[in-house]
Design an enzyme around this catalytic site. Structure first.
Site, PDB file in Angstrom:
ATOM      1  N   ASP A   1       0.815  -1.220   0.000  1.00 25.97           N
ATOM      2  CA  ASP A   1       0.000   0.000   0.000  1.00 25.97           C
ATOM      3  C   ASP A   1       0.845   1.266   0.000  1.00 25.97           C
ATOM      4  O   ASP A   1       0.671   2.141  -0.856  1.00 25.97           O
ATOM      5  CB  ASP A   1      -0.937   0.007   1.214  1.00 25.97           C
ATOM      6  CG  ASP A   1      -2.088  -0.971   1.072  1.00 25.97           C
ATOM      7  OD1 ASP A   1      -1.924  -1.976   0.348  1.00 25.97           O
ATOM      8  OD2 ASP A   1      -3.144  -0.744   1.674  1.00 25.97           O
TER       9      ASP A   1
ATOM     10  N   ARG B   1       0.891   5.216  18.194  1.00 26.63           N
ATOM     11  CA  ARG B   1       0.614   6.295  17.245  1.00 26.63           C
ATOM     12  C   ARG B   1       1.126   7.662  17.689  1.00 26.63           C
ATOM     13  O   ARG B   1       1.626   8.422  16.848  1.00 26.63           O
ATOM     14  CB  ARG B   1      -0.884   6.361  16.930  1.00 26.63           C
ATOM     15  CG  ARG B   1      -1.464   5.106  16.272  1.00 26.63           C
ATOM     16  CD  ARG B   1      -0.528   4.484  15.289  1.00 26.63           C
ATOM     17  NE  ARG B   1      -1.112   3.389  14.528  1.00 26.63           N
ATOM     18  CZ  ARG B   1      -0.408   2.434  13.958  1.00 26.63           C
ATOM     19  NH1 ARG B   1       0.913   2.422  14.082  1.00 26.63           N
ATOM     20  NH2 ARG B   1      -0.996   1.484  13.272  1.00 26.63           N
TER      21      ARG B   1
ATOM     22  N   ASP C   1      -6.894   4.413  12.644  1.00 23.06           N
ATOM     23  CA  ASP C   1      -5.575   5.034  12.575  1.00 23.06           C
ATOM     24  C   ASP C   1      -5.564   6.349  11.802  1.00 23.06           C
ATOM     25  O   ASP C   1      -4.771   7.243  12.104  1.00 23.06           O
ATOM     26  CB  ASP C   1      -4.561   4.067  11.981  1.00 23.06           C
ATOM     27  CG  ASP C   1      -4.052   3.065  13.003  1.00 23.06           C
ATOM     28  OD1 ASP C   1      -4.121   3.374  14.208  1.00 23.06           O
ATOM     29  OD2 ASP C   1      -3.581   1.989  12.609  1.00 23.06           O
TER      30      ASP C   1
ATOM     31  N   SER D   1      -4.428  -8.654   7.427  1.00 19.80           N
ATOM     32  CA  SER D   1      -3.435  -7.588   7.557  1.00 19.80           C
ATOM     33  C   SER D   1      -2.952  -7.527   8.999  1.00 19.80           C
ATOM     34  O   SER D   1      -3.667  -7.909   9.927  1.00 19.80           O
ATOM     35  CB  SER D   1      -4.031  -6.239   7.139  1.00 19.80           C
ATOM     36  OG  SER D   1      -5.057  -5.861   8.025  1.00 19.80           O
TER      37      SER D   1
END
Length: 418
Positions: free
Chosen positions: A23, A102, A131, A187
């Site tokens: 990606d 994050r 996210d 994923s």
């Protein structure tokens, strides 16, 4: 929009949060095609990654610079440990493994973007996930002047690439090397706190994850038949020492300590969960997680608090701080007024959380076999004993019960009248 139609860099300079996967590699090429100068940024948060290979790949695709930042220590000291001190979880079970990484990732990205004169930042988050919210709220809080390019929300991008086959075709067109694993259709996102699995076959919440999906922990059925025992020492709610007398291990450095707990938990099959959660954006999602060392630390910390933490302080923290901390982290609001407030409150509840806990690990489970504190214990053996009266006068309980029963008597009398 074709590469020939737009001059590279004419739309500005963008710093892309880059993973090296399909990606973000395609996003890197697409951003260049759209007219941006692209720099790539990778955060080392403990994921098992060949960073040198990823750097070469980004440069080959067209990145003008690649930055790789080792954020493992600040992740542990600034985010993981306070999360443990708060006993924070989301929806009673998820240990916030993705969420806690994050803030440090976004903060380093913004710092590099400012230093390098970037006009934009970008990421590869989908338009349905948490996210995108976490990253972008952090970007805007840390530098409101930055602009965000979120390709998976740009119609020209997601209409052009409706699925992985389209991305693979684009990668082939651009000469982007990719490694596909069709046998593992899900994923993942990994850092030293945990790894998550979602999408693909896991989207059916009734599909049992295959045994070979789990990456970090040994299957509990295959874990050693002999229990492993460790002792964890806390000071002000922070883990400061782990000892394993069986093999002589004695670890005190915060990062090394956490990595060792991961090692011990992994070989004993500790830390797996399989849940359906409510994303901040409003969609339910099935996720599987492995949080090996974090599972041990949180359980040991909770156990020690029973010995040393005042009842009302603990109750207030559990009601007003723990759930709020978890929600703030999950929703990406670490860099916010409420995030600033709650992170300052957590240490105030931990001043007396000093002591050690003996932990037994066995085939995916963990249990506490003892705990002690040399300085802060509120536990009085004589006062609690059934064999020794200590300084507690049993007749005092009679008045306590009478006071507590006043409203219950009135309530009961009213029920009888009806």
């Amino acid at each position: 929009m074709s590469a020939a139609a737009v001059a590279p860099g004419s739309k500005g300079r963008v710093l892309l949060a880059y993973s090296g996967g399909l990606d973000t590699s395609c996003i890197l090429a697409w951003l260049i095609e759209e007219g941006y100068e692209v720099m790539a940024y990778m955060a080392n948060v403990g994921q098992e990654e060949d960073f040198d290979a990823a750097r070469e790949k980004a440069l080959k695709v067209g990145a003008t610079k690649v930055f790789i930042e080792d954020l493992r220590r600040e992740l542990v000291e600034e985010l993981v440990i306070p999360t443990i001190q708060a006993n924070a979880v989301y929806e009673t079970v998820y240990l916030l493994g993705t969420s806690v990484a994050r803030p440090v990732i976004a903060r380093a990205q913004v710092a590099i973007a400012k230093r390098e004169g970037c006009t934009h930042v970008s990421h590869g988050c989908t338009g349905k996930g948490n996210d995108q919210v976490r990253f972008e709220l952090a970007y805007y809080a840390l530098d409101p002047s930055l602009k965000v390019v979120a390709p998976w929300r740009v119609p020209q991008f997601y209409q052009r690439f409706p699925g992985r086959n389209a991305l693979l075709a684009y990668a082939a067109e651009k000469g982007i090397p990719v490694s596909q694993t069709p046998s593992k259709p899900w994923s993942t996102d990994e850092n030293l706190f945990h790894i998550s699995y979602e999408a693909g076959i896991l989207e059916d919440p009734n599909v049992t994850p295959p045994r070979d999906m789990w990456k970090l922990t040994v299957d509990p059925e295959d874990a050693p038949n002999t229990p492993e025992r460790i002792t964890i020492t806390f000071k002000a709610g922070k883990p400061v020492r782990v000892t394993n007398e069986a093999d002589g291990t004695d670890v005190t450095d915060p990062l090394d300590l956490f990595l060792y707990l991961n090692t011990v938990a992994r070989r004993n099959g500790v830390g797996r969960i399989d849940i359906v959660e409510n994303r901040f954006i409003g969609i339910k999602s099935r996720g599987c997680y492995e949080t090996p060392g974090g599972t041990i630390l949180r359980a040991a910390h909770i156990d020690l608090e029973g010995l040393v933490l005042d009842r009302e302080v603990r109750a207030y923290r559990d009601e007003h701080i723990t759930p709020v901390f978890g929600k703030i982290m999950y929703n990406g609001l670490y860099f916010s007024p409420e995030g600033d407030l709650i992170t300052k409150m957590v240490p105030l509840t931990q001043a007396n959380v000093n002591g050690s806990v003996r932990v037994k690990l066995y085939k995916g489970s963990l249990s506490m076999e003892g705990r002690w504190s040399e300085t802060e214990t509120l536990y009085d053996m004589e006062q609690s004993s059934m064999d020794v009266q200590g300084d507690f006068e049993p007749t005092d309980s009679e008045g306590f019960i009478k006071i507590q029963s006043i409203r219950l008597k009135k309530w009961g009398a009213k029920l009888q009248q009806n």
